[in-house]
Design an enzyme around this catalytic site. Structure first.
Site, PDB file in Angstrom:
ATOM      1  N   HIS A 202      46.298  64.615  44.188  1.00 20.14           N
ATOM      2  CA  HIS A 202      46.516  65.671  45.197  1.00 20.14           C
ATOM      3  C   HIS A 202      46.216  65.148  46.596  1.00 20.14           C
ATOM      4  CE1 HIS A 202      46.772  70.049  46.305  1.00 20.14           C
ATOM      5  NE2 HIS A 202      46.358  69.474  47.425  1.00 20.14           N
TER       6      HIS A 202
ATOM      7  N   HIS B 111      47.939  64.866  50.960  1.00 19.35           N
ATOM      8  CA  HIS B 111      48.931  65.291  51.971  1.00 19.35           C
ATOM      9  C   HIS B 111      49.190  64.107  52.895  1.00 19.35           C
ATOM     10  CE1 HIS B 111      48.884  69.656  51.039  1.00 19.35           C
ATOM     11  NE2 HIS B 111      47.713  69.316  50.523  1.00 19.35           N
TER      12      HIS B 111
ATOM     13  N   GLU C   9      43.424  79.023  46.506  1.00 20.49           N
ATOM     14  CA  GLU C   9      42.492  78.269  47.366  1.00 20.49           C
ATOM     15  C   GLU C   9      41.893  79.259  48.363  1.00 20.49           C
ATOM     16  OE1 GLU C   9      44.107  75.080  49.694  1.00 20.49           O
ATOM     17  OE2 GLU C   9      42.139  74.221  50.103  1.00 20.49           O
TER      18      GLU C   9
END
Ligand code: FE2
Length: 425
Positions: free
Chosen positions: A56, A58, A212
């Site tokens: 995970h 970005h 989240e």
């Protein structure tokens, strides 16, 4: 005759062995005394493990800290707003340069497989174009998977659906989502149904940012488990973050965990970032912002540790070191028993590899010849020290080396050197 032998290392399970490599495959894991090789790495006394894996991240936002400003409140929502400002002005070339620099950091840390979300809510899909190029550039040494991520909400952004489909048409690998950021609970649920259907139709995996938030009523994971079952996506779906589970009612969680297990959903908590993003509206006591890791594992759910962010609108630190991630996770989830610490190491290697569906991962004969030599004696010591990566091998090629660097002391009656970062023995 081997191309490369990694000699005398200690594997994560404690076995001491030589690893013989031919081409891009591991050919032997045993005592190879007397065997010849084009190159030998002496790993005597050092830990040798398969590469670190981050499920995970970005990469379109990484290494942008401070551009155009820092996140003053430290919250997820200000981070999303700040990223909105940055993506409006960032160029494809800038995103590529930042992502490639991050990949260099990753290789130096033995991190050779990364699943990165890429924002599909920019009308020009600049991040998608940049990261598709980066995926091509690094493909010889990093397994980079991309997730089509409608950051501003599949329904909240009127163009998100069309652009997400376009990103998938361009070759993005995984379907993403962010149900807790849609305008209503209903729209969050509909986004899951719609995105899972897209994944089922295209034969793709799903990896959603899910719940989240500190809101215990954020229960989108329930819908994700339902749609996974309904559409037969079992084993192909990951739920990232799941922080609301921290605050949920215990009775409800006792019903929820078997549903997640039954659907074969994998969970990806991101401890470095959620320990700083969550609980920002609390006074005291402050919640920790981490999902229920040990409890999910006790139900047979595969749980990995994700890094999420390095130097970007959401997180102001980070080094591409998955041992930092596991170290924080170990503390916040209180996984301090030796078995639990070893499991934390397994989470940033084997569990994360399973979540990403990596083929040929591991240190057995026939596996892809990718591995890391660490200046530590075992997995627990690696977590304690987060030590130098002495050598990193990707597909049979040595892609990074680091010199063991002991500290020299000038103290009366004391030894002249001390092992760097106080390695024991
Ligand atoms: Fe994320």
């Amino acid at each position: 005759m081997f191309d490369l032998i990694v000699k005398g290392g200690t594997l994560p399970d404690g076995l001491v062995a030589d690893i013989g490599i031919r081409g891009d495959k591991i050919a032997a894991v045993e005592g190879l005394a007397g065997a010849e090789a084009g190159q030998v790495i002496d790993a005597t006394g050092d830990l040798v493990c398969p590469p670190f894996v981050d499920p995970h991240f970005h990469m379109d936002a990484t290494l942008s800290y401070g551009q155009p400003r820092v996140n003053a409140s430290g919250t997820l929502l200000e981070g999303i707003a700040l990223w909105g400002e940055l993506k409006a002005i960032a160029t494809i070339d800038e995103m590529k340069a930042r992502a490639l620099e991050y990949c260099d950091w990753a290789v130096s840390m033995g991190l050779l497989a990364i699943r990165s979300h890429v924002d599909t809510c920019d009308p020009d899909l600049k991040g998608v174009q940049a990261l598709l190029d980066v995926r091509e550039t690094v493909k010889e040494y990093i397994d980079l998977q991309l997730v089509a991520f409608p950051q501003d909400g599949l329904y909240r952004d009127p163009n998100a659906l069309e652009q997400t489909l376009r990103a998938l048409d361009m070759g993005v690998d995984v379907v993403g989502g962010i149900p807790h950021f849609e305008r209503t609970m209903d729209e969050g649920s509909w986004s899951i149904t719609n995105l899972c259907k897209i994944a089922a139709d295209r034969g793709l995996p799903v990896d959603m940012h899910c719940d989240e938030t500190d809101d215990p009523m954020s229960r989108h994971i329930e819908t994700l488990a339902y749609e996974t079952q309904r559409l037969g996506l079992n084993g192909r779906v990951a739920a990232s973050h799941l922080t609301s589970m921290h605050s949920m009612d215990n009775y409800y969680v006792s019903k929820l965990l078997p549903l997640i297990a039954e659907a074969g959903i994998n969970a990806i908590p991101n401890p470095l970032i959620n320990i700083v993003l969550q609980g920002r509206h609390d006074t005291f006591p402050k919640r920790r912002g981490l999902t229920r890791v040990k409890e999910m594992q006790a139900h047979g759910i595969t749980v990995g540790w994700g890094q999420d962010c390095v130097l970007d609108p959401w997180y102001s630190l980070g080094t591409a070191d998955m041992l930092d991630v596991a170290f924080m996770g170990l503390h916040v989830a209180q996984m301090t028993h030796p078995d639990e610490m070893r499991r934390c190491f397994d989470m940033v290697t084997n569990a994360n590899a399973r979540i990403m569906g990596l083929q040929g991962y591991g240190l057995e004969p026939g596996c892809t010849a990718s591995l890391v030599v660490l200046d530590a004696g075992n997995a627990i010591e690696a977590l304690r020290l987060r030590p130098d990566r002495l050598a990193v091998v990707s597909r049979g090629k040595v892609v990074a080396r680091q010199t063991r660097n002991d500290s020299r002391l000038s103290l009366p009656g004391r030894p002249e050197t001390v092992r760097r970062r106080h390695r024991a023995g």
